[in-house]
Design a protein around this motif. Structure first.
Motif, PDB file in Angstrom:
ATOM      1  N   PRO A 143      13.609   0.766  -7.295  1.00 60.35           N
ATOM      2  CA  PRO A 143      13.811   0.396  -5.892  1.00 60.35           C
ATOM      3  C   PRO A 143      14.192  -1.054  -5.667  1.00 60.35           C
ATOM      4  O   PRO A 143      14.775  -1.392  -4.640  1.00 60.35           O
ATOM      5  CB  PRO A 143      12.465   0.710  -5.238  1.00 60.35           C
ATOM      6  N   THR A 144      13.887  -1.943  -6.618  1.00 57.21           N
ATOM      7  CA  THR A 144      14.195  -3.355  -6.410  1.00 57.21           C
ATOM      8  C   THR A 144      15.622  -3.716  -6.809  1.00 57.21           C
ATOM      9  O   THR A 144      16.048  -4.850  -6.600  1.00 57.21           O
ATOM     10  CB  THR A 144      13.215  -4.244  -7.186  1.00 57.21           C
ATOM     11  N   LEU A 145      16.348  -2.758  -7.395  1.00 56.48           N
ATOM     12  CA  LEU A 145      17.753  -2.989  -7.699  1.00 56.48           C
ATOM     13  C   LEU A 145      18.559  -2.643  -6.457  1.00 56.48           C
ATOM     14  O   LEU A 145      18.721  -1.478  -6.092  1.00 56.48           O
ATOM     15  CB  LEU A 145      18.214  -2.135  -8.884  1.00 56.48           C
ATOM     16  N   VAL A 146      19.073  -3.668  -5.794  1.00 60.28           N
ATOM     17  CA  VAL A 146      19.783  -3.504  -4.531  1.00 60.28           C
ATOM     18  C   VAL A 146      21.087  -4.288  -4.615  1.00 60.28           C
ATOM     19  O   VAL A 146      21.131  -5.408  -5.138  1.00 60.28           O
ATOM     20  CB  VAL A 146      18.942  -4.019  -3.350  1.00 60.28           C
ATOM     21  N   GLY A 147      22.162  -3.697  -4.099  1.00 55.71           N
ATOM     22  CA  GLY A 147      23.439  -4.371  -4.077  1.00 55.71           C
ATOM     23  C   GLY A 147      24.300  -3.881  -2.932  1.00 55.71           C
ATOM     24  O   GLY A 147      23.947  -2.921  -2.237  1.00 55.71           O
ATOM     25  N   THR A 148      25.417  -4.532  -2.740  1.00 56.35           N
ATOM     26  CA  THR A 148      26.318  -4.103  -1.681  1.00 56.35           C
ATOM     27  C   THR A 148      27.186  -2.932  -2.123  1.00 56.35           C
ATOM     28  O   THR A 148      27.744  -2.221  -1.284  1.00 56.35           O
ATOM     29  CB  THR A 148      27.213  -5.267  -1.236  1.00 56.35           C
ATOM     30  N   THR A 149      27.311  -2.725  -3.447  1.00 62.61           N
ATOM     31  CA  THR A 149      28.081  -1.603  -3.980  1.00 62.61           C
ATOM     32  C   THR A 149      27.313  -0.972  -5.141  1.00 62.61           C
ATOM     33  O   THR A 149      26.448  -1.608  -5.759  1.00 62.61           O
ATOM     34  CB  THR A 149      29.455  -2.048  -4.493  1.00 62.61           C
ATOM     35  N   GLU A 150      27.675   0.264  -5.470  1.00 61.88           N
ATOM     36  CA  GLU A 150      27.041   0.934  -6.600  1.00 61.88           C
ATOM     37  C   GLU A 150      27.390   0.221  -7.908  1.00 61.88           C
ATOM     38  O   GLU A 150      26.571   0.184  -8.836  1.00 61.88           O
ATOM     39  CB  GLU A 150      27.464   2.404  -6.647  1.00 61.88           C
ATOM     40  N   GLN A 151      28.597  -0.338  -8.003  1.00 59.39           N
ATOM     41  CA  GLN A 151      28.978  -1.069  -9.207  1.00 59.39           C
ATOM     42  C   GLN A 151      28.078  -2.287  -9.407  1.00 59.39           C
ATOM     43  O   GLN A 151      27.674  -2.602 -10.537  1.00 59.39           O
ATOM     44  CB  GLN A 151      30.438  -1.515  -9.118  1.00 59.39           C
ATOM     45  N   GLU A 152      27.750  -2.961  -8.313  1.00 59.48           N
ATOM     46  CA  GLU A 152      26.849  -4.113  -8.420  1.00 59.48           C
ATOM     47  C   GLU A 152      25.485  -3.685  -8.938  1.00 59.48           C
ATOM     48  O   GLU A 152      24.883  -4.377  -9.773  1.00 59.48           O
ATOM     49  CB  GLU A 152      26.705  -4.797  -7.058  1.00 59.48           C
ATOM     50  N   VAL A 198      13.779  -1.527   3.112  1.00 57.27           N
ATOM     51  CA  VAL A 198      12.352  -1.258   3.260  1.00 57.27           C
ATOM     52  C   VAL A 198      11.765  -0.801   1.934  1.00 57.27           C
ATOM     53  O   VAL A 198      10.685  -1.244   1.522  1.00 57.27           O
ATOM     54  CB  VAL A 198      12.113  -0.206   4.361  1.00 57.27           C
ATOM     55  N   ARG A 199      12.466   0.077   1.226  1.00 56.64           N
ATOM     56  CA  ARG A 199      11.997   0.551  -0.082  1.00 56.64           C
ATOM     57  C   ARG A 199      11.814  -0.615  -1.047  1.00 56.64           C
ATOM     58  O   ARG A 199      10.796  -0.720  -1.744  1.00 56.64           O
ATOM     59  CB  ARG A 199      13.011   1.555  -0.627  1.00 56.64           C
ATOM     60  N   ALA A 200      12.785  -1.519  -1.090  1.00 58.50           N
ATOM     61  CA  ALA A 200      12.683  -2.667  -1.987  1.00 58.50           C
ATOM     62  C   ALA A 200      11.532  -3.583  -1.595  1.00 58.50           C
ATOM     63  O   ALA A 200      10.801  -4.090  -2.461  1.00 58.50           O
ATOM     64  CB  ALA A 200      13.998  -3.447  -1.977  1.00 58.50           C
ATOM     65  N   CYS A 201      11.338  -3.782  -0.298  1.00 56.76           N
ATOM     66  CA  CYS A 201      10.262  -4.665   0.160  1.00 56.76           C
ATOM     67  C   CYS A 201       8.892  -4.052  -0.097  1.00 56.76           C
ATOM     68  O   CYS A 201       7.923  -4.768  -0.371  1.00 56.76           O
ATOM     69  CB  CYS A 201      10.450  -4.987   1.638  1.00 56.76           C
ATOM     70  N   VAL A 202       8.780  -2.727  -0.010  1.00 54.83           N
ATOM     71  CA  VAL A 202       7.528  -2.066  -0.390  1.00 54.83           C
ATOM     72  C   VAL A 202       7.229  -2.351  -1.851  1.00 54.83           C
ATOM     73  O   VAL A 202       6.105  -2.709  -2.223  1.00 54.83           O
ATOM     74  CB  VAL A 202       7.617  -0.553  -0.136  1.00 54.83           C
ATOM     75  N   ALA A 203       8.230  -2.187  -2.713  1.00 50.81           N
ATOM     76  CA  ALA A 203       8.032  -2.397  -4.153  1.00 50.81           C
ATOM     77  C   ALA A 203       7.691  -3.839  -4.474  1.00 50.81           C
ATOM     78  O   ALA A 203       7.022  -4.118  -5.476  1.00 50.81           O
ATOM     79  CB  ALA A 203       9.280  -1.955  -4.913  1.00 50.81           C
ATOM     80  N   GLN A 204       8.144  -4.776  -3.629  1.00 50.99           N
ATOM     81  CA  GLN A 204       7.872  -6.199  -3.865  1.00 50.99           C
ATOM     82  C   GLN A 204       6.713  -6.729  -3.024  1.00 50.99           C
ATOM     83  O   GLN A 204       6.467  -7.929  -2.995  1.00 50.99           O
ATOM     84  CB  GLN A 204       9.143  -7.015  -3.586  1.00 50.99           C
ATOM     85  N   TRP A 248       0.820  -1.218   0.000  1.00 50.15           N
ATOM     86  CA  TRP A 248       0.000   0.000   0.000  1.00 50.15           C
ATOM     87  C   TRP A 248       0.853   1.267   0.000  1.00 50.15           C
ATOM     88  O   TRP A 248       0.368   2.357  -0.289  1.00 50.15           O
ATOM     89  CB  TRP A 248      -0.957  -0.006   1.197  1.00 50.15           C
ATOM     90  N   LEU A 249       2.161   1.133   0.291  1.00 52.64           N
ATOM     91  CA  LEU A 249       3.073   2.275   0.256  1.00 52.64           C
ATOM     92  C   LEU A 249       3.799   2.388  -1.084  1.00 52.64           C
ATOM     93  O   LEU A 249       4.708   3.201  -1.229  1.00 52.64           O
ATOM     94  CB  LEU A 249       4.111   2.144   1.373  1.00 52.64           C
ATOM     95  N   ASN A 250       3.378   1.604  -2.064  1.00 51.61           N
ATOM     96  CA  ASN A 250       4.130   1.491  -3.307  1.00 51.61           C
ATOM     97  C   ASN A 250       4.343   2.837  -3.995  1.00 51.61           C
ATOM     98  O   ASN A 250       5.414   3.098  -4.557  1.00 51.61           O
ATOM     99  CB  ASN A 250       3.408   0.526  -4.258  1.00 51.61           C
ATOM    100  N   GLU A 251       3.353   3.707  -3.970  1.00 55.92           N
ATOM    101  CA  GLU A 251       3.477   4.993  -4.661  1.00 55.92           C
ATOM    102  C   GLU A 251       4.616   5.832  -4.104  1.00 55.92           C
ATOM    103  O   GLU A 251       5.214   6.642  -4.819  1.00 55.92           O
ATOM    104  CB  GLU A 251       2.157   5.773  -4.571  1.00 55.92           C
ATOM    105  N   THR A 252       4.942   5.635  -2.834  1.00 56.28           N
ATOM    106  CA  THR A 252       5.990   6.447  -2.216  1.00 56.28           C
ATOM    107  C   THR A 252       7.386   6.044  -2.676  1.00 56.28           C
ATOM    108  O   THR A 252       8.338   6.811  -2.487  1.00 56.28           O
ATOM    109  CB  THR A 252       5.936   6.344  -0.676  1.00 56.28           C
ATOM    110  N   VAL A 253       7.540   4.856  -3.251  1.00 58.19           N
ATOM    111  CA  VAL A 253       8.877   4.385  -3.623  1.00 58.19           C
ATOM    112  C   VAL A 253       9.062   4.237  -5.125  1.00 58.19           C
ATOM    113  O   VAL A 253      10.180   3.950  -5.579  1.00 58.19           O
ATOM    114  CB  VAL A 253       9.204   3.035  -2.940  1.00 58.19           C
ATOM    115  N   THR A 254       8.023   4.417  -5.920  1.00 60.35           N
ATOM    116  CA  THR A 254       8.137   4.222  -7.360  1.00 60.35           C
ATOM    117  C   THR A 254       8.104   5.526  -8.136  1.00 60.35           C
ATOM    118  O   THR A 254       8.115   5.518  -9.356  1.00 60.35           O
ATOM    119  CB  THR A 254       7.005   3.304  -7.865  1.00 60.35           C
ATOM    120  N   THR A 255       8.067   6.652  -7.457  1.00 62.46           N
ATOM    121  CA  THR A 255       8.096   7.935  -8.135  1.00 62.46           C
ATOM    122  C   THR A 255       9.487   8.197  -8.699  1.00 62.46           C
ATOM    123  O   THR A 255      10.497   7.724  -8.167  1.00 62.46           O
ATOM    124  CB  THR A 255       7.706   9.068  -7.163  1.00 62.46           C
ATOM    125  N   ASP A 256       9.561   8.963  -9.791  1.00 68.69           N
ATOM    126  CA  ASP A 256      10.853   9.234 -10.434  1.00 68.69           C
ATOM    127  C   ASP A 256      11.646  10.334  -9.729  1.00 68.69           C
ATOM    128  O   ASP A 256      12.871  10.338  -9.773  1.00 68.69           O
ATOM    129  CB  ASP A 256      10.641   9.643 -11.896  1.00 68.69           C
TER     130      ASP A 256
END
Length: 392
Positions: free
Chosen positions: A323-332, A351-357, A15-23
């Motif tokens: 938001p679902t692109l998550v890694g330990t480094t920016e290169q990843e 939290v942002r990634a879990c909201v999106a998923q 239900w919080l999806n709109e808060t994390v998918t804005t450009d």
């Protein structure tokens, strides 16, 4: 989402999806707007000044700051301890992505501006709340109060059974026994009306617990009917309260608060036990930052478990618009296809990634020794590589 809006699903975070998918970057604000005396407006302004300074320091543009100011300082029409939680998009400052008033003040005012919203203070406030029904019964019916996941009373029903032969008489004559039977029939019919209303309200509002109090005999009839159905496991009988004059409301509120605390602790204990069992079997669980990041990358997280104190100031990388692109480094993150990689606090990124998923979150602060590095996850499916079979 408007002030006092109620999400359709209070378990998962979708239900919080709109808060994390804005450009655009967003301002995220969690501020104490408690007003308990005539000076409350002045106190709110003091809270606002601190928030304004933080937003300005992080580069929030004036239209965003002005929009937040208008919301934070506006009258709420509510009293008591209150927290206001806002997410405002830079491209649409007059149309907040989120504006919720919660009947619990935040532990401290927080304000951030950037690509990754800081939603944890809101989720912490919601984690401490439990949606419930309070049923105060007597032989004529019941008062049923519906409290939502924000701790707000959203509905109060006065249920009257309509059967008014309610007083038994002494004596052993046949007419007396017939009257007593009519009274008992009235008791049962009125209890049936209460049970029917409770079932309908539970279906509509999905409470975590149903609290029953009042006349012992009337409560017994209601409890017996509910015990055999799907609400049986969610039913608790309280000693304080009822419909009679002179009921000690303070005692009732204290007992309700204790019952809700027990429900919260039981919910947390259940999630922790399921996590430990899954981890012990080496399946359907991820432990530590690296394990959870891998599960997020596969969209496998069902429930994120977080001990914020143990997680501390750890950071992760993500993409500004994905938001679902998550890694330990920016290169990843770049290797995963991210075009605007950045680094942010690990908790905010996860939290942002879990909201999106559309995963769920359980805060388990203080449960020592359970989470490696302060984070773990229950998974939707096994993410381990398949074991080759003979002949492969």
């Amino acid at each position: 989402m408007d002030l006092y809006a109620t999400p359709e699903d209070t378990v998962h975070l979708g239900w919080l999806n709109e808060t994390v998918t804005t450009d655009g970057p967003v301002a995220t604000v969690h501020v104490d707007v408690t007003r308990t005396d005539p000076q409350g407006g002045h106190t709110t302004e003091l809270h606002w000044q601190a928030v304004r300074d933080r937003l300005g320091e992080q580069g929030a543009p004036e239209p965003v700051i002005d929009a937040v100011h208008e919301r934070v300082t506006a009258a709420t029409g509510a009293a008591g301890e209150l927290g206001r939680h806002l997410v405002v998009d830079v491209d649409r400052p007059d149309e907040p992505l989120l504006d919720l008033l919660v009947e619990q003040r935040p532990t401290q005012d927080e304000a951030t501006f950037g690509a990754v919203p800081s939603l944890t203070p809101l989720l912490r406030a919601l984690d401490s709340a439990v949606p419930y029904l309070l049923v105060e019964a007597d032989h004529s019916g019941a008062d049923v109060t519906v409290v939502d996941f924000l701790g707000r009373t959203v509905r109060t029903d006065d249920v009257e059974g309509g059967h008014d032969v309610l007083h038994k008489v002494r004596g052993g004559a046949w007419s007396h026994r017939r009257m007593q039977q009519r009274v008992e029939d009235s008791f049962e019919r009125n209890a049936d009306a209460v049970v029917e209303r409770v079932r309908r309200l539970a279906e509509a509002h999905a409470p975590d617990v149903v609290l029953l109090t009042g006349d012992p005999h009337a409560c017994g009839l209601v409890r017996d009917a509910l015990d055999s159905g799907p609400l049986g496991e969610r039913l608790r009988w309280l000693r304080a309260g009822g419909r009679a004059d002179g009921v000690d409301r303070d005692a009732l509120e204290a007992e309700v608060a204790e019952a809700l605390r027990e429900v919260r602790l039981a919910r947390m204990a259940d999630v922790v036990a399921r996590f430990e069992a899954a981890r012990g079997q080496d399946r359907l669980a991820a432990a530590g930052l690296a394990g959870v990041v891998g599960a997020v990358q596969r969209a496998a997280v069902d429930t994120l478990l977080v001990d914020a104190d143990a997680l501390g100031e750890a950071v992760l990388a993500t993409d500004a618009t994905q938001p679902t692109l998550v890694g330990t480094t920016e290169q990843e993150v770049s290797d995963l296809g991210g075009e605007q990689p950045l680094t942010a606090p690990a908790l905010d990124v996860l939290v942002r990634a879990c909201v999106a998923q559309d995963a769920s979150l359980e805060l388990v602060d203080g449960v020592s020794g359970v989470l490696d590095g302060g984070v773990g996850a229950l998974l939707r499916f096994d993410v381990r590589p398949a074991t080759p079979t003979a002949g492969d």
